[in-house]
Design a protein around this motif. Structure first.
Motif, mmCIF file in Angstrom:
data_model
loop_
_atom_site.group_PDB
_atom_site.id
_atom_site.type_symbol
_atom_site.label_atom_id
_atom_site.label_comp_id
_atom_site.label_asym_id
_atom_site.label_seq_id
_atom_site.Cartn_x
_atom_site.Cartn_y
_atom_site.Cartn_z
ATOM 1 N N ALA A 13 0.771 -1.121 0.052
ATOM 2 C CA ALA A 13 -0.047 0.020 0.223
ATOM 3 C C ALA A 13 0.903 1.298 0.089
ATOM 4 C CB ALA A 13 -0.926 0.149 1.191
ATOM 5 N N GLN A 29 -7.840 4.749 -11.042
ATOM 6 C CA GLN A 29 -9.271 4.922 -10.579
ATOM 7 C C GLN A 29 -10.266 5.115 -11.581
ATOM 8 O OE1 GLN A 29 -9.158 8.621 -8.209
ATOM 9 N NE2 GLN A 29 -11.076 8.651 -7.802
ATOM 10 N N GLU A 40 -5.286 4.231 -6.746
ATOM 11 C CA GLU A 40 -6.620 4.358 -6.401
ATOM 12 C C GLU A 40 -7.825 3.581 -6.977
ATOM 13 O OE1 GLU A 40 -7.732 5.907 -3.685
ATOM 14 O OE2 GLU A 40 -6.292 7.519 -2.966
ATOM 15 N N THR A 58 -9.950 1.909 -6.369
ATOM 16 C CA THR A 58 -11.340 1.629 -5.646
ATOM 17 C C THR A 58 -11.993 3.301 -5.292
ATOM 18 O OG1 THR A 58 -10.622 1.459 -3.477
ATOM 19 C CG2 THR A 58 -10.712 -0.588 -4.868
ATOM 20 N N GLY A 59 -11.204 3.814 -5.630
ATOM 21 C CA GLY A 59 -11.492 5.461 -5.279
ATOM 22 C C GLY A 59 -12.679 5.934 -5.839
ATOM 23 N N SER A 90 -15.860 -1.297 -3.887
ATOM 24 C CA SER A 90 -14.629 -1.250 -3.280
ATOM 25 C C SER A 90 -13.958 -2.516 -2.762
ATOM 26 C CB SER A 90 -14.442 0.069 -2.563
ATOM 27 O OG SER A 90 -13.115 0.141 -2.018
ATOM 28 N N PHE A 135 -11.140 -4.864 -4.386
ATOM 29 C CA PHE A 135 -9.797 -4.954 -3.499
ATOM 30 C C PHE A 135 -9.567 -6.629 -3.036
ATOM 31 C CE2 PHE A 135 -6.743 -4.925 0.043
ATOM 32 C CZ PHE A 135 -6.061 -3.809 -0.329
ATOM 33 N N THR A 151 -3.754 4.214 -2.205
ATOM 34 C CA THR A 151 -5.083 4.273 -1.631
ATOM 35 C C THR A 151 -5.045 5.333 -0.298
ATOM 36 O OG1 THR A 151 -6.797 3.056 -0.404
ATOM 37 C CG2 THR A 151 -4.394 2.406 -0.117
ATOM 38 N N ASP A 181 -7.377 4.985 1.786
ATOM 39 C CA ASP A 181 -8.321 4.094 2.835
ATOM 40 C C ASP A 181 -7.606 3.355 3.588
ATOM 41 O OD1 ASP A 181 -10.212 2.884 3.928
ATOM 42 O OD2 ASP A 181 -11.421 2.510 2.284
#
Length: 252
Positions: free
Chosen positions: A45, A100, A178, A180-181, A188, A192, A210, A212
């Protein structure tokens, strides 16, 4: 008995700097002497506040930009001085990209979008590559949607097509910015989880940008950038939440 030679890193950055001219004679330095080593099979990450240099670093790793100074070795090869044609070849065969926004061609079916990298690479899509694309769409849960166009798919389904496209040339490393942004919470989590399953089943290495912390907590390693420098680089224990980030204001 002599010790076996150390395994070559997938990525090795040494004292990487990146500057942009913002009007002579001044320039803005975005990355300030980064050192980073990525081993084969890692799931990383990449986090940091806006303006910390994440996108710049990802562009450098993806051979989309060149460093101003420093050394970049990719699969043991020094790539910083390669010409554009050589960089393009390595980008096609070593790297996969997930963004993204999925960037699917609206007039193409899901299958045609997945085979696009093969078409760009060789000017044609072989039967083997087409079958691999079908297998990948099946693997991401879209076996019944191969002939559908992006407009007929949900956002999560479109992102899964983009993931299959990133894998069609079987790259050892996928860079995901990103991914899943732009999705709702449920989609999301699904996307992932799919990346993690691909990592486990296929051995593909991932670097995932990310914001998150819940998603970052499911990675194996956290690299955090602050003001163009690596502020934190640590392994993440299974199921553990990363400690809250300290995100100072970026440089002007």
């Amino acid at each position: 008995m002599a010790a076996p030679p150390a395994r070559e890193a997938l990525i090795a950055l040494t004292d990487i700097k990146k500057s942009y001219n913002v009007g002579r004679p001044s320039e803005a330095e975005i990355l300030h002497g980064l050192d980073l080593r990525v081993e084969v099979g890692e799931f990383i990450a990449l986090m940091g506040p806006s303006g910390s240099g994440k996108s710049t670093l990802l562009n450098l790793l993806g051979l989309l930009e060149r460093a101003t100074a420093g050394k970049y070795r990719l699969q043991g090869e020094a790539v910083q001085d390669l010409d554009d044609a050589a960089l393009t070849m390595r980008r096609r065969h070593i790297l996969g990209f997930v963004f993204q926004f999925h960037h699917l061609l609206p007039a193409f079916s899901a299958l045609e979008n997945v085979t696009l990298p093969a078409l760009m690479d060789e000017g044609r899509v072989s039967s083997v590559q087409r079958e691999r694309a079908r297998s990948l769409l099946d693997a991401v849960g879209l076996a019944s949607a191969m002939d559908k166009r992006p407009g007929e798919l949900s956002g999560g389904m479109q992102q899964r097509v983009a993931i299959a496209r990133a894998l069609v040339l079987n790259p050892p490393l996928v860079l995901a910015d990103e991914p899943t942004g732009n999705l709702d919470t449920a989609s999301s989590a699904e996307v992932f989880a799919l990346l993690r399953r691909i990592h486990v089943e296929r051995g593909t290495s991932f670097i995932v940008v990310t914001h998150d912390p819940r998603l970052a907590a499911r990675c194996d390693r956290l690299v955090e950038l602050v003001d163009g420098q690596i502020a934190r680089d640590e392994a993440i224990a299974d199921g553990a939440e990363p400690v809250p980030s300290v995100l100072p204001v970026s440089r002007p």
